[in-house]
Design a protein around this motif. Structure first.
Motif, PDB file in Angstrom:
ATOM      1  N   MET A   1       4.366   1.982  -8.301  1.00 24.06           N
ATOM      2  CA  MET A   1       3.523   0.792  -8.263  1.00 24.06           C
ATOM      3  C   MET A   1       4.217  -0.291  -7.434  1.00 24.06           C
ATOM      4  SD  MET A   1       0.752  -0.703  -9.429  1.00 24.06           S
ATOM      5  CE  MET A   1       0.380   0.450 -10.769  1.00 24.06           C
ATOM      6  N   PRO A   2       3.597  -0.780  -6.368  1.00 20.95           N
ATOM      7  CA  PRO A   2       4.229  -1.860  -5.605  1.00 20.95           C
ATOM      8  C   PRO A   2       4.315  -3.134  -6.427  1.00 20.95           C
ATOM      9  CG  PRO A   2       2.000  -1.464  -4.811  1.00 20.95           C
ATOM     10  CD  PRO A   2       2.303  -0.376  -5.792  1.00 20.95           C
ATOM     11  N   VAL A   3       5.400  -3.878  -6.239  1.00 15.78           N
ATOM     12  CA  VAL A   3       5.635  -5.118  -6.978  1.00 15.78           C
ATOM     13  C   VAL A   3       5.929  -6.236  -5.980  1.00 15.78           C
ATOM     14  CG1 VAL A   3       7.099  -6.276  -8.685  1.00 15.78           C
ATOM     15  CG2 VAL A   3       6.595  -3.839  -8.936  1.00 15.78           C
ATOM     16  N   HIS A   4       5.318  -7.390  -6.202  1.00 16.82           N
ATOM     17  CA  HIS A   4       5.602  -8.574  -5.390  1.00 16.82           C
ATOM     18  C   HIS A   4       6.082  -9.670  -6.331  1.00 16.82           C
ATOM     19  CE1 HIS A   4       5.438 -11.138  -1.889  1.00 16.82           C
ATOM     20  NE2 HIS A   4       4.669 -12.013  -2.505  1.00 16.82           N
ATOM     21  N   LEU A   5       7.305 -10.130  -6.130  1.00 15.51           N
ATOM     22  CA  LEU A   5       7.884 -11.148  -6.996  1.00 15.51           C
ATOM     23  C   LEU A   5       7.562 -12.543  -6.460  1.00 15.51           C
ATOM     24  CD1 LEU A   5      11.451  -9.682  -7.680  1.00 15.51           C
ATOM     25  CD2 LEU A   5       9.300  -9.198  -8.856  1.00 15.51           C
ATOM     26  N   LEU A   6       7.043 -13.394  -7.341  1.00 18.12           N
ATOM     27  CA  LEU A   6       6.802 -14.790  -7.003  1.00 18.12           C
ATOM     28  C   LEU A   6       7.840 -15.638  -7.716  1.00 18.12           C
ATOM     29  CD1 LEU A   6       3.023 -15.814  -7.191  1.00 18.12           C
ATOM     30  CD2 LEU A   6       4.385 -15.228  -5.195  1.00 18.12           C
ATOM     31  N   LEU A   7       8.681 -16.305  -6.944  1.00 22.61           N
ATOM     32  CA  LEU A   7       9.642 -17.241  -7.524  1.00 22.61           C
ATOM     33  C   LEU A   7       8.940 -18.591  -7.632  1.00 22.61           C
ATOM     34  CD1 LEU A   7      12.820 -16.189  -5.494  1.00 22.61           C
ATOM     35  CD2 LEU A   7      12.114 -15.426  -7.772  1.00 22.61           C
ATOM     36  N   THR A   8       8.375 -18.849  -8.803  1.00 19.78           N
ATOM     37  CA  THR A   8       7.498 -19.995  -8.996  1.00 19.78           C
ATOM     38  C   THR A   8       8.270 -21.293  -9.222  1.00 19.78           C
ATOM     39  OG1 THR A   8       7.362 -19.626 -11.388  1.00 19.78           O
ATOM     40  CG2 THR A   8       5.734 -18.494  -9.998  1.00 19.78           C
ATOM     41  N   LYS A   9       7.516 -22.379  -9.201  1.00 21.92           N
ATOM     42  CA  LYS A   9       8.064 -23.726  -9.429  1.00 21.92           C
ATOM     43  C   LYS A   9       9.149 -24.059  -8.403  1.00 21.92           C
ATOM     44  CE  LYS A   9       6.997 -23.145 -14.331  1.00 21.92           C
ATOM     45  NZ  LYS A   9       7.425 -23.288 -15.734  1.00 21.92           N
ATOM     46  N   ALA A  10       8.935 -23.555  -7.166  1.00 25.92           N
ATOM     47  CA  ALA A  10       9.920 -23.786  -6.103  1.00 25.92           C
ATOM     48  C   ALA A  10      10.072 -25.268  -5.785  1.00 25.92           C
ATOM     49  CB  ALA A  10       9.521 -23.006  -4.849  1.00 25.92           C
ATOM     50  N   ASP A  11       9.085 -26.066  -6.160  1.00 30.80           N
ATOM     51  CA  ASP A  11       9.173 -27.509  -5.932  1.00 30.80           C
ATOM     52  C   ASP A  11      10.255 -28.160  -6.780  1.00 30.80           C
ATOM     53  OD1 ASP A  11       7.528 -28.537  -8.578  1.00 30.80           O
ATOM     54  OD2 ASP A  11       6.662 -26.720  -7.712  1.00 30.80           O
ATOM     55  N   LYS A  12      10.761 -27.449  -7.793  1.00 33.77           N
ATOM     56  CA  LYS A  12      11.827 -27.982  -8.645  1.00 33.77           C
ATOM     57  C   LYS A  12      13.182 -27.975  -7.939  1.00 33.77           C
ATOM     58  CE  LYS A  12       9.211 -28.355 -12.392  1.00 33.77           C
ATOM     59  NZ  LYS A  12       8.891 -29.661 -13.021  1.00 33.77           N
TER      60      LYS A  12
ATOM     61  N   LEU B   1      -2.050 -12.444   1.578  1.00 33.36           N
ATOM     62  CA  LEU B   1      -1.893 -11.274   2.447  1.00 33.36           C
ATOM     63  C   LEU B   1      -1.453 -10.044   1.661  1.00 33.36           C
ATOM     64  CD1 LEU B   1      -0.201 -12.858   5.599  1.00 33.36           C
ATOM     65  CD2 LEU B   1      -2.516 -11.895   5.452  1.00 33.36           C
ATOM     66  N   VAL B   2      -0.523 -10.244   0.725  1.00 31.08           N
ATOM     67  CA  VAL B   2      -0.037  -9.129  -0.091  1.00 31.08           C
ATOM     68  C   VAL B   2      -1.167  -8.545  -0.942  1.00 31.08           C
ATOM     69  CG1 VAL B   2       1.487  -8.493  -1.994  1.00 31.08           C
ATOM     70  CG2 VAL B   2       2.346  -9.947  -0.155  1.00 31.08           C
ATOM     71  N   ILE B   3      -1.882  -9.429  -1.643  1.00 31.98           N
ATOM     72  CA  ILE B   3      -2.955  -8.961  -2.525  1.00 31.98           C
ATOM     73  C   ILE B   3      -4.078  -8.316  -1.716  1.00 31.98           C
ATOM     74  CG2 ILE B   3      -4.701  -9.672  -4.202  1.00 31.98           C
ATOM     75  CD1 ILE B   3      -2.779 -11.838  -5.141  1.00 31.98           C
ATOM     76  N   GLN B   4      -4.417  -8.916  -0.590  1.00 32.96           N
ATOM     77  CA  GLN B   4      -5.449  -8.354   0.290  1.00 32.96           C
ATOM     78  C   GLN B   4      -5.081  -6.929   0.709  1.00 32.96           C
ATOM     79  OE1 GLN B   4      -8.242 -10.114   1.719  1.00 32.96           O
ATOM     80  NE2 GLN B   4      -8.900  -8.404   2.993  1.00 32.96           N
ATOM     81  N   SER B   5      -3.819  -6.719   1.062  1.00 31.86           N
ATOM     82  CA  SER B   5      -3.385  -5.392   1.501  1.00 31.86           C
ATOM     83  C   SER B   5      -3.504  -4.372   0.373  1.00 31.86           C
ATOM     84  CB  SER B   5      -1.955  -5.438   2.035  1.00 31.86           C
ATOM     85  OG  SER B   5      -1.021  -5.670   0.987  1.00 31.86           O
ATOM     86  N   TRP B   6      -3.183  -4.783  -0.854  1.00 31.84           N
ATOM     87  CA  TRP B   6      -3.296  -3.857  -1.991  1.00 31.84           C
ATOM     88  C   TRP B   6      -4.744  -3.515  -2.317  1.00 31.84           C
ATOM     89  CZ3 TRP B   6       0.569  -6.750  -5.725  1.00 31.84           C
ATOM     90  CH2 TRP B   6       1.876  -6.484  -5.300  1.00 31.84           C
ATOM     91  N   LEU B   7      -5.614  -4.507  -2.215  1.00 33.13           N
ATOM     92  CA  LEU B   7      -7.004  -4.297  -2.606  1.00 33.13           C
ATOM     93  C   LEU B   7      -7.835  -3.613  -1.529  1.00 33.13           C
ATOM     94  CD1 LEU B   7      -7.790  -7.672  -4.422  1.00 33.13           C
ATOM     95  CD2 LEU B   7      -7.341  -5.445  -5.467  1.00 33.13           C
ATOM     96  N   THR B   8      -7.383  -3.662  -0.279  1.00 32.28           N
ATOM     97  CA  THR B   8      -8.183  -3.103   0.813  1.00 32.28           C
ATOM     98  C   THR B   8      -7.467  -2.036   1.618  1.00 32.28           C
ATOM     99  OG1 THR B   8      -7.445  -4.810   2.370  1.00 32.28           O
ATOM    100  CG2 THR B   8      -9.399  -5.320   1.046  1.00 32.28           C
ATOM    101  N   ASP B   9      -6.220  -1.719   1.271  1.00 31.86           N
ATOM    102  CA  ASP B   9      -5.443  -0.722   2.016  1.00 31.86           C
ATOM    103  C   ASP B   9      -5.226  -1.114   3.459  1.00 31.86           C
ATOM    104  OD1 ASP B   9      -6.237   2.531   0.549  1.00 31.86           O
ATOM    105  OD2 ASP B   9      -4.648   1.098   0.135  1.00 31.86           O
TER     106      ASP B   9
END
Length: 203
Positions: free
Chosen positions: A139-150, A194-202
């Motif tokens: 399963m491909p995984v994309h990590l989001l390092l959130t709250k980068a504004d901190k 872009l990442v999600i689009q690629s997963w949902l549409t190949d």
């Protein structure tokens, strides 16, 4: 499958207390997972430009169900129950964990996992477990390092590079990608799309 995904057209579909009550397991979906204070609902709302789509709360652990949002007839986003932080009864937490595991292991339409981590506290024990499970299941995984504004730009880039090094050291290759993200500043949205689009549409 080449349909263009318009994230602003996302609509709430259903909340499912168990995997058996999820929508029919057809089409494609991308799930958002992370600790209860990682900002999953905020990220979904920012991605879809709809501040009221996913429920947010200052109390970690508000997402107790599997929440589905339709993007097209065949594509969905899923907000999974948070893990690791919520102050709830042990029996309820065990039920959440069981539902989460069943969904991740049994859902055939799942095409990718977006894992959210507070940029100030990345790669904690349960995060590693989730990454390990996903990659073992191809399963491909994309990590989001959130709250980068901190963080200022320099420290944020340092955390990003450190996380990439830790992933490489642990043997995770192209199946795990990572970026910084801020719902508050709306930073990193296009890369995530872009990442999600690629997963949902190949694509």
């Amino acid at each position: 499958m080449s349909e263009e995904i318009s994230f602003t057209k996302a609509q709430f579909l259903i909340s499912a207390p168990t995997v058996w009550q999820c929508p029919e397991d057809v089409g494609r979906e991308v799930a958002f997972a992370g600790r209860s204070n990682a900002g999953k609902s905020s990220a979904i709302n920012t991605l879809t430009n709809n501040s009221k789509l996913a429920r947010t709360s200052k109390t970690p652990g508000r997402t107790q169900l599997l929440n589905f949002f339709s993007l097209t007839e065949n594509c969905r986003l899923v907000d999974l129950p948070g893990y690791g932080f919520a102050k709830v009864p042990k029996a309820m937490k065990q039920a959440w964990d069981r539902n989460l595991a069943e969904y991740l292991q049994q859902r055939r339409s799942l095409r990718g996992l977006v894992m959210l981590m507070d940029i100030r506290h990345p790669l904690q024990e349960y995060d590693w477990q989730m990454i390990g499970w996903a990659t073992q299941s191809a399963m491909p995984v994309h990590l989001l390092l959130t709250k980068a504004d901190k963080l200022n730009n320099g420290p944020a880039k340092t955390v990003l590079l450190t996380v990439k090094r830790e992933l490489a050291k642990a043997g995770f290759g192209d199946e795990v990608t990572v970026q910084t993200f801020s719902s508050l500043k709306k930073a990193g949205i296009e890369q995530l799309k872009l990442v999600i689009q690629s997963w949902l549409t190949d694509q």
